[in-house]
Design a protein around this motif. Structure first.
Motif, PDB file in Angstrom:
ATOM      1  N   PHE A   1       0.862  -1.187   0.000  1.00  0.00           N
ATOM      2  CA  PHE A   1       0.000   0.000   0.000  1.00  0.00           C
ATOM      3  C   PHE A   1       0.894   1.231   0.000  1.00  0.00           C
ATOM      4  N   LEU A   2       0.765   2.050  -1.050  1.00  0.00           N
ATOM      5  CA  LEU A   2       1.657   3.188  -1.285  1.00  0.00           C
ATOM      6  C   LEU A   2       0.877   4.491  -1.365  1.00  0.00           C
ATOM      7  N   GLN A   3       1.607   5.572  -1.168  1.00  0.00           N
ATOM      8  CA  GLN A   3       1.036   6.898  -1.431  1.00  0.00           C
ATOM      9  C   GLN A   3       2.075   7.757  -2.131  1.00  0.00           C
ATOM     10  N   LYS A   4       1.603   8.510  -3.112  1.00  0.00           N
ATOM     11  CA  LYS A   4       2.477   9.405  -3.857  1.00  0.00           C
ATOM     12  C   LYS A   4       2.623  10.707  -3.075  1.00  0.00           C
ATOM     13  N   ASN A   5       3.826  10.930  -2.557  1.00  0.00           N
ATOM     14  CA  ASN A   5       4.057  12.101  -1.712  1.00  0.00           C
ATOM     15  C   ASN A   5       3.134  12.045  -0.504  1.00  0.00           C
ATOM     16  N   LYS A   6       3.457  11.178   0.405  1.00  0.00           N
ATOM     17  CA  LYS A   6       2.586  10.852   1.533  1.00  0.00           C
ATOM     18  C   LYS A   6       2.129  12.101   2.277  1.00  0.00           C
ATOM     19  N   ILE A   7       0.823  12.214   2.494  1.00  0.00           N
ATOM     20  CA  ILE A   7       0.229  13.405   3.092  1.00  0.00           C
ATOM     21  C   ILE A   7       0.299  13.356   4.615  1.00  0.00           C
ATOM     22  N   ARG A   8      -0.048  12.229   5.182  1.00  0.00           N
ATOM     23  CA  ARG A   8       0.020  12.078   6.626  1.00  0.00           C
ATOM     24  C   ARG A   8       0.823  10.839   6.960  1.00  0.00           C
ATOM     25  N   SER A   9       1.503  10.872   8.070  1.00  0.00           N
ATOM     26  CA  SER A   9       2.335   9.744   8.466  1.00  0.00           C
ATOM     27  C   SER A   9       1.600   8.882   9.476  1.00  0.00           C
ATOM     28  N   ALA A  10       1.723   7.588   9.298  1.00  0.00           N
ATOM     29  CA  ALA A  10       1.185   6.664  10.286  1.00  0.00           C
ATOM     30  C   ALA A  10       2.100   6.642  11.500  1.00  0.00           C
ATOM     31  N   GLU A  11       1.631   6.012  12.548  1.00  0.00           N
ATOM     32  CA  GLU A  11       2.442   5.885  13.758  1.00  0.00           C
ATOM     33  C   GLU A  11       3.737   5.142  13.418  1.00  0.00           C
ATOM     34  N   ASN A  12       4.871   5.685  13.877  1.00  0.00           N
ATOM     35  CA  ASN A  12       6.141   5.016  13.642  1.00  0.00           C
ATOM     36  C   ASN A  12       6.191   3.706  14.421  1.00  0.00           C
ATOM     37  N   TYR A  13       6.791   2.712  13.833  1.00  0.00           N
ATOM     38  CA  TYR A  13       6.936   1.444  14.515  1.00  0.00           C
ATOM     39  C   TYR A  13       8.276   0.826  14.138  1.00  0.00           C
ATOM     40  N   PHE A  14       8.761  -0.009  15.023  1.00  0.00           N
ATOM     41  CA  PHE A  14      10.084  -0.584  14.858  1.00  0.00           C
ATOM     42  C   PHE A  14      10.102  -1.696  13.809  1.00  0.00           C
ATOM     43  N   ALA A  15       9.058  -2.505  13.785  1.00  0.00           N
ATOM     44  CA  ALA A  15       9.073  -3.681  12.906  1.00  0.00           C
ATOM     45  C   ALA A  15       7.656  -4.192  12.718  1.00  0.00           C
ATOM     46  N   ARG A  16       7.525  -5.118  11.788  1.00  0.00           N
ATOM     47  CA  ARG A  16       6.264  -5.842  11.611  1.00  0.00           C
ATOM     48  C   ARG A  16       6.550  -7.330  11.740  1.00  0.00           C
ATOM     49  N   CYS A  17       5.661  -8.012  12.430  1.00  0.00           N
ATOM     50  CA  CYS A  17       5.795  -9.461  12.553  1.00  0.00           C
ATOM     51  C   CYS A  17       5.394 -10.102  11.233  1.00  0.00           C
ATOM     52  N   VAL A  18       6.301 -10.875  10.635  1.00  0.00           N
ATOM     53  CA  VAL A  18       6.035 -11.474   9.322  1.00  0.00           C
ATOM     54  C   VAL A  18       6.095 -13.003   9.393  1.00  0.00           C
ATOM     55  N   SER A  19       5.773 -13.542  10.551  1.00  0.00           N
ATOM     56  CA  SER A  19       5.700 -15.000  10.676  1.00  0.00           C
ATOM     57  C   SER A  19       4.658 -15.355  11.714  1.00  0.00           C
ATOM     58  N   ASP A  20       4.258 -16.610  11.713  1.00  0.00           N
ATOM     59  CA  ASP A  20       3.491 -17.125  12.824  1.00  0.00           C
ATOM     60  C   ASP A  20       4.458 -17.427  13.961  1.00  0.00           C
ATOM     61  N   GLU A  21       3.942 -17.603  15.159  1.00  0.00           N
ATOM     62  CA  GLU A  21       4.784 -18.042  16.262  1.00  0.00           C
ATOM     63  C   GLU A  21       5.102 -19.525  16.089  1.00  0.00           C
ATOM     64  N   PHE A  22       6.336 -19.904  16.337  1.00  0.00           N
ATOM     65  CA  PHE A  22       6.658 -21.332  16.321  1.00  0.00           C
ATOM     66  C   PHE A  22       7.538 -21.661  17.518  1.00  0.00           C
ATOM     67  N   PRO A  23       7.359 -22.871  18.068  1.00  0.00           N
ATOM     68  CA  PRO A  23       7.976 -23.201  19.356  1.00  0.00           C
ATOM     69  C   PRO A  23       9.471 -23.445  19.263  1.00  0.00           C
ATOM     70  N   LEU A  24      10.159 -23.142  20.355  1.00  0.00           N
ATOM     71  CA  LEU A  24      11.570 -23.471  20.525  1.00  0.00           C
ATOM     72  C   LEU A  24      11.670 -24.430  21.704  1.00  0.00           C
ATOM     73  N   ASP A  25      12.099 -25.634  21.455  1.00  0.00           N
ATOM     74  CA  ASP A  25      12.250 -26.624  22.514  1.00  0.00           C
ATOM     75  C   ASP A  25      13.699 -26.620  22.970  1.00  0.00           C
ATOM     76  N   LEU A  26      13.986 -25.799  23.989  1.00  0.00           N
ATOM     77  CA  LEU A  26      15.364 -25.651  24.460  1.00  0.00           C
ATOM     78  C   LEU A  26      15.672 -26.560  25.647  1.00  0.00           C
ATOM     79  N   LYS A  27      14.629 -27.130  26.239  1.00  0.00           N
ATOM     80  CA  LYS A  27      14.872 -28.004  27.373  1.00  0.00           C
ATOM     81  C   LYS A  27      15.566 -29.278  26.906  1.00  0.00           C
ATOM     82  N   GLY A  28      16.720 -29.540  27.439  1.00  0.00           N
ATOM     83  CA  GLY A  28      17.445 -30.754  27.073  1.00  0.00           C
ATOM     84  C   GLY A  28      18.176 -30.658  25.753  1.00  0.00           C
ATOM     85  N   ASN A  29      18.125 -29.504  25.112  1.00  0.00           N
ATOM     86  CA  ASN A  29      18.822 -29.328  23.830  1.00  0.00           C
ATOM     87  C   ASN A  29      19.931 -28.302  24.049  1.00  0.00           C
TER      88      ASN A  29
END
Length: 412
Positions: free
Chosen positions: A309-337
């Protein structure tokens, strides 16, 4: 607002009338409102075949499938409403709706919509519905006197059907004008909103940038451009590449969403990663669509897509944010590994390592997510497995001061 068809239009466009037009066209109920099971089963069979051709074997897809009566009916019955909902659900979000509002700050004689590869005008219907919704929510905004739609498609028949649905749903007959053209080169008026919905995946790759650039160049300052593609690896990665090429060549092109940056897409075609940038939306399909889904064995309760989604010469700015989550959550099994535990804690201080151990022992353990950050890099992050942490689901923006429990020290 969860479902587009729940909007109460009272300026240009009556959504309830549009839904009636759709139901009459698909023809699975008799005049008494009773289900015509044979008609629904037959239609479901054609929908299933069309869906397989779209998603499993494009070589079997007849380029002129919407020129036949049954092909057109199958497409309209199963694909039209979900495509409207995809666009509506995306643009009605807080991070995007401000851009639509910017088109309604002052009165215009005409609001120009360019709908490229429009088919039955699903993208335009979503915009009309959004305008009705926005105007009902904000009394300070001003409706344009008229809406002019360039319907760009080679199929005259499908545009005629889509146009008929809209025209029979108008509140005022002279408020919306639709003109069909066969090419972006035939557009005479610069657009305020340009739509490219599920179309670039059907165009040879060598023609995509030139076509997109011609649409972008024929747009006004402050104009909006939405590209939406299927949320599948091939099409999402191709969109990432098209994004990079457009940003390199287009003047004053600003990204509203989903990207937190204008650097090269880390998930485009030339990357080795198997991840791709896509999003999802859950909604309540209307009863008639559920009936078609029953016989076609397609589930439309969750809609997937990739977009820009783009704008030519953006008129208003959305709230600044650090990042976007681009995955589902997936488990990390660290116990015993031990090897995996050492890998993730190698660069941590003793205090951070203790925190990490405490998190790993939490009921449900740790989850890992992938972030696309302001720097243009992909970064992994860890969160405690907690269904209440909605902030970290795929598609969510992550603020820089967000309480992420710990970001991985390594860049991916």
């Amino acid at each position: 607002m969860r479902n587009f068809y729940e909007v109460n239009g009272n300026v240009f466009f009556k959504i309830e009338k549009y839904m009636n037009e759709w139901e009459n066209f698909i023809g699975i109920y008799d005049k008494n409102g009773q289900e015509k099971k044979g008609a629904a089963q037959s239609l479901g069979s054609h929908v299933q075949k069309l869906w397989k051709n779209f998603n499993e074997d494009r070589s079997q897809l007849d380029k002129h499938y919407m020129e036949t009566a049954i092909g057109l009916q199958a497409y309209i019955s199963s694909f039209l409403l979900p495509n409207i909902e995809r666009v509506f659900s995306l643009l009605v979000r807080d991070e995007n709706i401000f851009a639509l509002e910017s088109q309604l700050v002052t009165e215009k004689d005409e609001l120009i919509i360019t709908d490229f590869g429009c088919g039955p005008l699903s993208g335009s219907v979503a915009i009309l519905t959004l305008i009705e919704y926005i105007l009902s929510q904000n009394s300070k905004l001003v409706a344009p006197k008229k809406i002019y739609i360039y319907a760009i498609d080679r199929s005259e028949k499908v545009v005629e059907v889509g146009s008929k649905f809209i025209k029979n749903s108008l509140i005022s007959e002279s408020s919306i004008f639709i003109e069909r053209v066969t090419s972006p080169a035939k557009i005479l008026k610069k657009s305020d909103i340009a739509l490219c919905i599920n179309v670039f995946n059907e165009i040879p790759e060598k023609h995509r940038l030139k076509t997109l650039k011609s649409i972008y160049d024929m747009s006004n300052e402050g104009a909006l451009l939405l590209i939406m593609e299927p949320g599948q690896e091939e099409h999402a990665k191709a969109l990432g590449t098209l994004r990079d090429h457009l940003i390199e060549t287009a003047t004053d092109c600003e990204i509203i969403s989903p990207c937190a940056h204008k650097k090269l897409c880390p998930l485009a075609q030339n990357t080795a990663r198997k991840d791709w940038c896509w999003f999802r939306h859950a909604w309540n399909p209307p009863v008639s669509l559920n009936l078609i889904d029953k016989f076609s064995k397609i589930d439309h309760h969750e809609l997937n897509f990739s977009y820009l989604f783009l704008q030519k010469n953006k008129i208003r700015s959305a709230e600044n944010y650090f990042a976007r989550c681009v995955s589902d959550e997936f488990p990390l099994d660290l116990k015993g590994n031990k090897a995996q535990f050492d890998y993730f804690t190698n660069n941590l201080s003793s205090g951070e390592k203790e925190e990490f151990i405490e998190m790993a022992q939490y009921e449900g353990g740790l989850q890992k997510i992938l972030l696309c950050t302001q720097s243009g890099a992909l970064e992994s992050a860890f969160v405690i497995a907690d269904p209440e942490q909605k902030e970290y689901r795929r598609g969510r923006r992550i603020k820089e001061d967000s309480e992420l429990y710990m970001r991985a020290k390594e860049r991916i």
